[in-house]
Design a protein around this motif. Structure first.
Motif, short mmCIF file in Angstrom:
data_model
loop_
_atom_site.label_atom_id
_atom_site.label_comp_id
_atom_site.label_asym_id
_atom_site.label_seq_id
_atom_site.Cartn_x
_atom_site.Cartn_y
_atom_site.Cartn_z
N TYR A 179 0.88 -1.17 0.00
CA TYR A 179 0.00 0.00 0.00
C TYR A 179 0.92 1.21 0.00
N PHE A 180 0.98 1.94 -1.12
CA PHE A 180 1.97 3.01 -1.19
C PHE A 180 1.38 4.34 -1.62
N ASP A 181 2.07 5.38 -1.21
CA ASP A 181 1.66 6.77 -1.39
C ASP A 181 2.02 7.26 -2.79
N VAL A 182 1.03 7.77 -3.51
CA VAL A 182 1.27 8.33 -4.84
C VAL A 182 0.94 9.82 -4.88
N SER A 183 0.80 10.44 -3.72
CA SER A 183 0.38 11.85 -3.66
C SER A 183 1.35 12.78 -4.38
N ALA A 184 2.63 12.45 -4.42
CA ALA A 184 3.62 13.30 -5.09
C ALA A 184 3.37 13.40 -6.59
N THR A 185 2.61 12.46 -7.14
CA THR A 185 2.32 12.48 -8.57
C THR A 185 1.15 13.40 -8.90
N GLY A 186 0.39 13.81 -7.88
CA GLY A 186 -0.79 14.63 -8.12
C GLY A 186 -1.98 13.81 -8.60
N LEU A 187 -1.83 12.49 -8.61
CA LEU A 187 -2.88 11.60 -9.09
C LEU A 187 -3.36 10.71 -7.95
N SER A 188 -4.55 10.19 -8.07
CA SER A 188 -5.03 9.19 -7.11
C SER A 188 -5.66 8.07 -7.91
N LEU A 189 -6.96 8.12 -8.12
CA LEU A 189 -7.61 7.09 -8.95
C LEU A 189 -7.02 7.10 -10.35
N ASP A 190 -6.72 8.28 -10.87
CA ASP A 190 -6.13 8.38 -12.21
C ASP A 190 -4.79 7.67 -12.29
N PHE A 191 -4.07 7.59 -11.17
CA PHE A 191 -2.80 6.87 -11.16
C PHE A 191 -3.03 5.42 -11.56
N CYS A 192 -4.06 4.81 -10.99
CA CYS A 192 -4.36 3.41 -11.30
C CYS A 192 -4.78 3.24 -12.75
N VAL A 193 -5.62 4.13 -13.23
CA VAL A 193 -6.10 4.05 -14.60
C VAL A 193 -4.94 4.20 -15.57
N ARG A 194 -4.12 5.20 -15.35
CA ARG A 194 -3.01 5.44 -16.26
C ARG A 194 -1.94 4.36 -16.17
N ALA A 195 -1.68 3.84 -14.97
CA ALA A 195 -0.69 2.76 -14.83
C ALA A 195 -1.13 1.54 -15.63
N LEU A 196 -2.43 1.27 -15.61
CA LEU A 196 -2.94 0.13 -16.38
C LEU A 196 -2.82 0.39 -17.88
N GLU A 197 -3.22 1.57 -18.31
CA GLU A 197 -3.20 1.89 -19.74
C GLU A 197 -1.78 2.06 -20.28
N GLU A 198 -0.93 2.75 -19.54
CA GLU A 198 0.38 3.12 -20.05
C GLU A 198 1.49 2.12 -19.71
N ALA A 199 1.37 1.45 -18.56
CA ALA A 199 2.44 0.53 -18.14
C ALA A 199 1.98 -0.92 -18.08
N ARG A 200 0.69 -1.12 -18.28
CA ARG A 200 0.10 -2.46 -18.20
C ARG A 200 0.34 -3.10 -16.83
N VAL A 201 0.18 -2.27 -15.78
CA VAL A 201 0.28 -2.72 -14.40
C VAL A 201 -1.04 -2.40 -13.72
N ALA A 202 -1.68 -3.42 -13.17
CA ALA A 202 -2.97 -3.23 -12.51
C ALA A 202 -2.75 -2.95 -11.02
N LEU A 203 -3.34 -1.85 -10.56
CA LEU A 203 -3.30 -1.45 -9.16
C LEU A 203 -4.72 -1.25 -8.68
N THR A 204 -4.91 -1.20 -7.39
CA THR A 204 -6.23 -0.95 -6.82
C THR A 204 -6.18 0.37 -6.07
N PRO A 205 -7.16 1.26 -6.30
CA PRO A 205 -7.18 2.53 -5.57
C PRO A 205 -7.31 2.32 -4.07
N GLY A 206 -6.68 3.19 -3.30
CA GLY A 206 -6.74 3.09 -1.86
C GLY A 206 -8.15 3.13 -1.31
N ARG A 207 -9.04 3.82 -1.99
CA ARG A 207 -10.42 3.94 -1.50
C ARG A 207 -11.11 2.57 -1.39
#
Length: 73
Positions: free
Chosen positions: A8-36
């Motif tokens: 469970y890791f902090d992505v706040s420095a990226t300025g993204l939250s749910l979008d981090f997961c969406v973009r990681a899947l689309e751009e890096a093909r890595v599936a993550l789950t939002p903290g919510r």
């Protein structure tokens, strides 16, 4: 790994939250789950990564995720 392990890791420095997961899947093909999906503790700033694959697959996923994070800078 032989069991279910999560990071469970902090992505706040990226300025993204749910979008981090969406973009990681689309751009890096890595599936993550939002903290919510794990409750209210840091829900908007954290994501969850499951490490329940082979060591080789985990290494590849982390390499892809690292490249994705680098692209956000």
């Amino acid at each position: 790994p032989d069991g279910a392990f999560y990071v469970y890791f902090d992505v706040s420095a990226t300025g993204l939250s749910l979008d981090f997961c969406v973009r990681a899947l689309e751009e890096a093909r890595v599936a993550l789950t939002p903290g919510r999906d794990f409750g209210v503790a840091a829900a908007g700033t954290h994501v969850c990564l499951s490490c329940t694959a082979s060591r080789e697959e985990i290494a590849l996923g982390l390499e892809r995720l690292g490249g994705f994070v680098d692209s956000l800078r």
